[in-house]
Design an enzyme around this catalytic site. Structure first.
Site, mmCIF file in Angstrom:
data_model
loop_
_atom_site.group_PDB
_atom_site.id
_atom_site.type_symbol
_atom_site.label_atom_id
_atom_site.label_comp_id
_atom_site.label_asym_id
_atom_site.label_seq_id
_atom_site.Cartn_x
_atom_site.Cartn_y
_atom_site.Cartn_z
ATOM 1 N N HIS A 496 0.823 -1.206 0.000
ATOM 2 C CA HIS A 496 0.000 0.000 0.000
ATOM 3 C C HIS A 496 0.859 1.259 0.000
ATOM 4 O O HIS A 496 0.524 2.257 -0.615
ATOM 5 C CB HIS A 496 -0.926 -0.017 1.217
ATOM 6 C CG HIS A 496 -2.092 -0.937 1.014
ATOM 7 N ND1 HIS A 496 -2.769 -1.548 2.039
ATOM 8 C CD2 HIS A 496 -2.699 -1.351 -0.124
ATOM 9 C CE1 HIS A 496 -3.743 -2.284 1.542
ATOM 10 N NE2 HIS A 496 -3.713 -2.199 0.240
ATOM 11 N N ARG A 603 3.167 -6.022 -26.290
ATOM 12 C CA ARG A 603 2.746 -7.077 -25.348
ATOM 13 C C ARG A 603 1.237 -7.246 -25.517
ATOM 14 O O ARG A 603 0.451 -6.575 -24.852
ATOM 15 C CB ARG A 603 3.093 -6.685 -23.916
ATOM 16 C CG ARG A 603 4.581 -6.713 -23.592
ATOM 17 C CD ARG A 603 4.808 -6.338 -22.133
ATOM 18 N NE ARG A 603 6.101 -6.732 -21.632
ATOM 19 C CZ ARG A 603 7.123 -5.902 -21.450
ATOM 20 N NH1 ARG A 603 6.999 -4.624 -21.751
ATOM 21 N NH2 ARG A 603 8.270 -6.352 -20.959
ATOM 22 N N ARG A 639 4.146 -9.319 -30.424
ATOM 23 C CA ARG A 639 4.445 -10.585 -29.742
ATOM 24 C C ARG A 639 3.150 -11.355 -29.545
ATOM 25 O O ARG A 639 2.151 -10.793 -29.095
ATOM 26 C CB ARG A 639 5.096 -10.319 -28.388
ATOM 27 C CG ARG A 639 5.343 -11.614 -27.634
ATOM 28 C CD ARG A 639 6.132 -11.380 -26.384
ATOM 29 N NE ARG A 639 5.314 -10.808 -25.338
ATOM 30 C CZ ARG A 639 5.790 -10.476 -24.132
ATOM 31 N NH1 ARG A 639 7.076 -10.648 -23.852
ATOM 32 N NH2 ARG A 639 5.001 -9.975 -23.220
ATOM 33 N N GLU A 733 14.489 -15.823 -24.333
ATOM 34 C CA GLU A 733 14.182 -15.617 -22.905
ATOM 35 C C GLU A 733 14.605 -16.812 -22.078
ATOM 36 O O GLU A 733 14.575 -16.761 -20.853
ATOM 37 C CB GLU A 733 12.672 -15.403 -22.728
ATOM 38 C CG GLU A 733 12.170 -14.165 -23.394
ATOM 39 C CD GLU A 733 10.664 -14.055 -23.302
ATOM 40 O OE1 GLU A 733 10.189 -13.263 -22.493
ATOM 41 O OE2 GLU A 733 9.971 -14.777 -24.052
ATOM 42 N N ASN A 756 14.356 -9.729 -19.116
ATOM 43 C CA ASN A 756 13.676 -9.940 -17.832
ATOM 44 C C ASN A 756 13.586 -11.427 -17.534
ATOM 45 O O ASN A 756 13.973 -11.899 -16.468
ATOM 46 C CB ASN A 756 12.264 -9.344 -17.853
ATOM 47 C CG ASN A 756 12.247 -7.905 -18.309
ATOM 48 O OD1 ASN A 756 13.252 -7.218 -18.181
ATOM 49 N ND2 ASN A 756 11.149 -7.455 -18.852
ATOM 50 N N ASP A 757 13.055 -12.158 -18.494
ATOM 51 C CA ASP A 757 12.933 -13.599 -18.267
ATOM 52 C C ASP A 757 14.286 -14.294 -18.377
ATOM 53 O O ASP A 757 14.573 -15.215 -17.617
ATOM 54 C CB ASP A 757 11.930 -14.213 -19.246
ATOM 55 C CG ASP A 757 10.517 -14.076 -18.712
ATOM 56 O OD1 ASP A 757 10.318 -14.420 -17.531
ATOM 57 O OD2 ASP A 757 9.634 -13.626 -19.444
ATOM 58 N N ARG A 767 11.484 -13.616 -10.877
ATOM 59 C CA ARG A 767 11.487 -12.165 -11.094
ATOM 60 C C ARG A 767 10.402 -11.449 -10.288
ATOM 61 O O ARG A 767 10.414 -10.233 -10.164
ATOM 62 C CB ARG A 767 11.357 -11.830 -12.586
ATOM 63 C CG ARG A 767 10.035 -12.198 -13.190
ATOM 64 C CD ARG A 767 10.070 -12.086 -14.705
ATOM 65 N NE ARG A 767 9.474 -10.858 -15.196
ATOM 66 C CZ ARG A 767 9.141 -10.639 -16.467
ATOM 67 N NH1 ARG A 767 9.386 -11.576 -17.372
ATOM 68 N NH2 ARG A 767 8.606 -9.517 -16.843
ATOM 69 N N CYS A 804 14.539 -6.393 -25.936
ATOM 70 C CA CYS A 804 13.287 -5.714 -25.583
ATOM 71 C C CYS A 804 12.983 -5.835 -24.097
ATOM 72 O O CYS A 804 11.974 -5.333 -23.626
ATOM 73 C CB CYS A 804 12.126 -6.239 -26.421
ATOM 74 S SG CYS A 804 11.841 -7.999 -26.217
HETATM 75 C C1 PEP Z 1 11.302 -10.139 -21.066
HETATM 76 O O1 PEP Z 1 11.121 -11.225 -20.518
HETATM 77 O O2 PEP Z 1 12.371 -9.495 -21.002
HETATM 78 C C2 PEP Z 1 10.213 -9.539 -21.856
HETATM 79 C C3 PEP Z 1 10.413 -8.476 -22.607
HETATM 80 O O3 PEP Z 1 8.997 -10.103 -21.733
HETATM 81 P P1 PEP Z 1 8.024 -9.828 -20.473
HETATM 82 O O4 PEP Z 1 8.691 -8.842 -19.565
HETATM 83 O O5 PEP Z 1 6.748 -9.326 -21.045
HETATM 84 O O6 PEP Z 1 7.935 -11.195 -19.874
HETATM 85 MG MG MG Z 2 9.317 -12.367 -21.001
#
Ligand code: PEP
Ligand code: MG
Length: 881
Positions: A496, A603, A639, A733, A756-757, A767, A804
């Site tokens: 919050h 996305r 995507r 990924e 990210n993945d 993550r 990306c």
């Molecule tokens: C990623 O995994 O870096 C990515 C761009 O996809 P998302 O963050 O939507 O899982």
């Molecule tokens: Mg991803």
């Protein structure tokens, strides 16, 4: 006859073994995957489902047709052994009123396995029904057990699909209606929780409100534990997650009405939009023994404060973005002194009641003010606090302690602490965040007991608050005009207090860990919430530089923005494409305004988040077209749907998984549910002008997956009358995709790295886990080495590689990524002008040298300081330019 005679029963010792044949060509899937709880929860009976690729439904066994639905979409057969088999073509197809169905049999007709029963128009159903998925369930007759079933495979009509063992012969039912399971005996009802985010504070408050008007005692029973439904806190403490089974149990005169009211409220979503649970779960039993109390969360390590002049950089999780320079203001959670011994139960009870009344009045005023100011999120937080304050279990516990001789303050502190500890120990980050709300209320009531009002904290101008944990009431009591930002040791990005910070526009970091507690009062700080970094006592020259830089930032931002529309060409002529990530049409507009040369990641799942039904092809085509139009002809990389794992979609319930992050995600769902992917591909192929769109596939781990998508794409192009070819790219990924990039590049037209993945899977760190967030750094040399390997693999086949993931939005990392061989960066809109400005003065060879150095580093932190040094060079060059 003994032996295997599909479609007929073979009898041994009074038990019939019945093999049912596939009634359709298609993909066989478990019932849990049917996006309709009636089937998914087996309320109609056991069986499986087929996602059809052919439009003729055939008899799965010899038998008699005992019911054909008026809308011609469902038929029930009775086999010779008495078992009744219901086949329901598509979902919500009753609404078609018979359109698209041709029946080839009649009620009462004897049919042979394989006979055509109903033909249906697949195109019409695909356009107008919720789904084509066709459940086949054992809906009645004698007791039957499924002993073998084909699922997760393609089947052809006529091959054995399901084998049953049928006990004796039961009385056949002629209506074909489903057999409801689930218990509704007495004052007890079992159901599964339809709340996407579990039973958290706000729905728990609604639950308690639904139970309170009844005299009956109402409990929730789940996972072997029992909680008072009239107590929001107790209910929350069960830690129920989406899809968890629970039973509402009532005892007392109006128990039946109470249970019905509470269960209905849960089913209706407790103020949230209910999300159908993905799978049936066993009904929990009442606990037979006391549940041991949960463990305390580990205390943060106490370490000596940073010495004067000692510099440090603390990584934390961004709660609200922004950059702030200021001095530390340590907010200690002052211990409120209250008498340790009571003055008699009656007096202590009166004191507690008076204190609660004062806090209640203050919260009520805060709700009213937020309402008047149109601040709905803020209002809801205070409302949830009011509900916790009125929690009967908390109160009962405190009153019991008072009756046992404790002073009101001691009793209240113990009751709230115990609950907060239980919430933290659930292992669910969202619930742990709610513990902060309890601690907040503990403090407010203790202050009231001590006869004190919460004093507004007088902040020095430009203070950066540091604290173990910040409470919503503390934050809303601060003078936002003087507060430059804050960083807490604990907390999470969805707490919050994080929501409040974002609504106040205050840059904020959370989950910085024990190091945050080492920051001395008045220490100079740079809070870089955009990058999740808190610089403690930065070297004087850094501070001076950053102070200057902050001063100049505005001017530079404007200059970078003015230059942003031009292509990004480096000093040596190397062309880097800087694109934008898009989640909604407005992002594309923002991206273009900031100089995006295209969209490197749409996305698509974000376009359709707030809905209960899957978007059809037309809706999808319209949305993609809107993004394409906003990009005014610039390339658009779409995507395909990336759901599963941490991204649930209300209209696509997925089976509950032990490890969803390693489970059905991204392309795996697309291949498992080809109708979803095909619809999306068709919608993309309809976007005009032809050639603007490219398609990108998420979560690829094997070459087969790319080939399967390519085949589907080719078929859909063919079906649309030889639609022109469209580029098909692959997201890198998974570590598997990175190390086999040379192979993927033989099928894919381009590769785009989702850092990210990729980081999550390379480091084996979730993550979404705030405790790991500070260490989840895409600059880890292991991730960088995989980026290089990807670029090298792709280059062998002349394919380009982009990034990306979030790393692409970090201007400081841009030279490194280019040095690793990346030629396209897809970033958030605000980062685009700075990325272009960071790259333009550099040349490729310098970037490659930087990359070589980065790859040799031993940690993400070392890479970060290398970039910081290189970043200075960039600023200097920019300044000089
Ligand atoms: C990623 O995994 O870096 C990515 C761009 O996809 P998302 O963050 O939507 O899982
Ligand atoms: Mg991803």
């Amino acid at each position: 006859m003994v032996g295997n005679d599909p479609g007929k029963g073979t009898v041994t010792g009074g038990v019939t073994r019945l093999s049912l044949l596939a009634p359709l060509d298609g993909w066989a899937a478990p019932l849990e995957e049917v996006p309709d709880p009636v089937f998914a929860q087996r309320m109609m009976g056991d069986g499986l489902a087929i996602d059809p690729t052919g439009g003729t439904l055939r008899a799965p066994c010899d038998g008699v047709v005992i019911a054909i639905h008026r809308a011609r979409h469902a038929v029930t057969l009775r086999a010779e052994c008495g078992v009744e088999i219901l086949m329901h073509i598509g979902l919500e197809t009753v609404a078609l009123g018979g359109r698209g169905f041709t029946v080839h049999t009649t009620e009462g007709a004897a049919v042979r396995a394989g006979d055509a029963l109903i033909e249906f128009d697949m195109d019409l159903l695909a356009r107008e029904a919720k789904s084509l998925v066709t459940p086949l369930v054992i809906a009645g007759g004698p007791s039957a057990t499924v002993v073998a079933a084909k699922t997760g495979v393609a089947v052809r009509a006529g091959e054995v699909l399901l084998t049953l063992l049928v006990q004796g012969r039961g009385s056949a039912r002629a209506d074909g209606a489903g057999v409801a399971r689930g218990s509704a005996a007495g004052a007890e009802r079992s159901l599964v929780l339809p709340l996407a985010h579990g039973l958290h504070a706000r729905p728990a408050a609604v639950l308690a409100a639904a139970a309170k008007p009844f005299a009956a005692a109402v409990h929730l029973v789940a996972q072997g534990r029992r909680a008072n439904a009239k107590s929001a806190v107790a209910a929350m403490s069960l830690g129920l997650r989406h899809g968890d089974a629970l039973t509402v149990v009532g005892e007392g005169a109006d128990a039946t009405a109470a249970v019905a009211a509470v269960a209905d409220a849960i089913a209706a979503g407790l103020g949230e939009t209910p999300v159908p649970p993905p799978a049936a779960l066993p009904v929990p039993s009442l606990p037979s023994a006391a549940v041991p109390p949960p463990d305390e969360p580990p205390a943060l390590e106490v370490q000596p404060p940073f010495a004067p002049g000692e510099t440090a950089v603390i990584r934390a999780v961004t709660a609200a973005p922004g950059l702030a320079l200021g001095r530390a203001f340590r907010l200690e959670d002052e211990e409120v002194e209250v008498p340790a011994s009571g003055r008699g139960a009656e007096a202590e009870r009166t004191l507690l009641a008076a204190a609660l009344k004062r806090v209640r009045a203050r919260l009520g005023a805060a709700v009213a003010q937020s309402e008047a100011a149109g601040q709905a999120q803020r209002r809801d937080i205070f409302r949830a606090h009011l509900a916790i304050l009125d929690d009967p279990e908390l109160l009962d516990e405190a009153l019991a302690a008072i009756s046992g001789g404790e002073a009101a303050g001691v009793a209240w502190r113990a009751a709230t602490d115990r609950r907060a500890t239980a919430l933290r120990a659930l292992g669910n980050p969202r619930m742990a965040e709610r513990a902060a709300d309890l601690i907040d209320l503990r403090r407010q009531v203790m202050l009231a007991l001590a006869g004190r009002e919460p004093q507004p904290v007088i902040l020095p101008q430009g203070a950066i608050l540091v604290a173990e944990e910040l409470m919503p009431s503390q934050l809303s009591n601060l003078d936002a005009g003087r507060l430059a930002g804050f960083c807490t040791a604990r907390g999470g990005p969805t707490s919050h207090v994080a929501i409040l910070a974002a609504s106040m526009g205050v840059p904020a970091l959370v989950a910085g860990g024990a190091a945050v507690l080492r920051i001395p009062d008045d220490a100079p700080l740079i809070l870089d919430a955009d990058r999740g970094l808190l610089h403690v006592q930065p070297p004087a020259e850094d501070l001076a530089r950053l102070e200057r830089e902050t001063g100049q930032r505005q001017a530079r931002t404007e200059a970078n923005l003015r230059a942003a529309a031009a292509d990004c060409v480096m000093a040596d002529g190397t062309r880097i494409e800087v694109y934008t990530n898009v989640g909604k049409v407005a992002d594309a507009v923002k991206g273009v305004a900031k100089g995006a040369e295209g969209c490197g990641l749409l996305r698509t799942e974000f376009l359709f988040l707030d809905r209960q039904t899957a978007p059809d092809e037309d809706e999808q085509a319209a949305q993609y077209q809107a993004v394409a139009t906003a990009l005014a002809g610039r390339p658009l990389i779409i995507r395909t749907l990336d759901v599963g794992g941490d991204k649930p979609l209300p209209y696509l319930p997925l089976p509950r998984e032990e490890n969803p992050i390693l489970g059905l995600r991204g392309v795996r769902i697309g291949l498992r549910r080809p109708e979803i992917l095909r619809t999306q591909l068709r919608a993309i192929l309809r976007v005009r002008p032809v050639g603007q769109c490219r398609i990108m596939v998420p979560m690829v781990a094997t070459l087969d997956e790319v080939r399967a998508v390519r085949d589907m794409l080719d078929q859909e192009r063919e079906a649309l009358g030889h639609a022109p070819p469209v580029q098909l790219g692959v997201m890198v990924e998974t570590p598997a995709a990175a190390v086999t990039a040379d192979q993927l590049a033989t099928e894919a037209d381009f590769l785009s790295i989702g850092t990210n993945d990729l980081t999550q899977y390379v480091l084996a760190m979730d993550r979404g886990n705030p405790d790991l967030a500070a260490r989840l750094d895409a600059l880890h040399p292991a991730v960088l080495r995989l980026i290089r390997q990807t670029a090298e693999g792709a280059a062998r086949h002349g394919r380009w590689v982009g990034v990306c993931g979030a790393l692409a939005s970090d201007p400081a990392a841009a030279p490194l990524l280019v040095g690793l061989g990346v030629t396209e960066l897809s970033a958030t809109p605000p980062a685009i002008p700075d990325i272009k400005a960071a790259l333009r003065p550099l040349d490729k060879a310098a970037c490659a040298a930087l990359a070589r150095e980065a790859l040799a580093q031993e940690s993400a932190a070392a890479v970060r300081s290398l970039l910081a040094r290189a970043g200075m060079a960039v600023s200097v060059m920019e300044g000089a330019a």
